[in-house]
Enzyme design. Sequence first.
Site, mmCIF file in Angstrom:
data_model
loop_
_atom_site.group_PDB
_atom_site.id
_atom_site.type_symbol
_atom_site.label_atom_id
_atom_site.label_comp_id
_atom_site.label_asym_id
_atom_site.label_seq_id
_atom_site.Cartn_x
_atom_site.Cartn_y
_atom_site.Cartn_z
ATOM 1 N NE ARG A 24 -57.065 78.889 0.070
ATOM 2 C CZ ARG A 24 -57.242 77.563 0.158
ATOM 3 N NH1 ARG A 24 -57.739 77.012 1.255
ATOM 4 N NH2 ARG A 24 -56.894 76.779 -0.839
ATOM 5 C CE1 TYR B 179 -61.734 76.810 -0.816
ATOM 6 C CE2 TYR B 179 -60.137 78.306 -1.827
ATOM 7 C CZ TYR B 179 -60.615 77.029 -1.612
ATOM 8 O OH TYR B 179 -59.989 75.962 -2.200
ATOM 9 C CD GLU C 275 -63.600 64.184 2.010
ATOM 10 O OE1 GLU C 275 -63.941 62.976 1.989
ATOM 11 O OE2 GLU C 275 -63.093 64.762 1.028
#
Length: 147
Positions: free
Chosen positions: A17, A22, A97
């Site tokens: 992806r 990324y 997170e």
Amino acid sequence: MKLLILNGPNLNMLGIREPEIYGNRTYNDLCKLIEDHAQEIGVEAEIRQSNHEGVLVDWIQEARGKFDGIVLNPAAYTHTSVALLDAVLAAGVPTVEVHISDPDQREPFRRVSYLRRACVACVKGKGFAGYPEAIDELKLRIERINS
Ligand code: DQA
């Protein structure tokens, strides 16, 4: 110390992806990096990934009493999920997170994080290296809580 590393939707597609965002490394590469780092600093890390919001809710709830902390990349659910926010608040397990990219520098809809208020810290925009950093940050905070 036992940490749960949770990855949300489409993170299993790393390497395929949007490599310009990324990178080219795969989800397995990410898992290996996390496992190596955990071993190096002497923590136990269990890594899971799901594309399903409810499964992630179940895993966050399950962490209560079983894990000392959670590293959570909620992926797209970051920007939509009150259910994940409520799960983190309900579980009461210190949660960091993490994001591979920096959502605050991308489309406006990614600038909202429903999870941020429930998390003790947020690491973003550091690529895969954000995970070891998030683990270190979490470890430090857990040690502080327990001292
Ligand atoms: C992400 C950022 C999110 O906006 C996106 O939906 C993802 C991955 C990241 O790690 O950079 O799937 O959480």
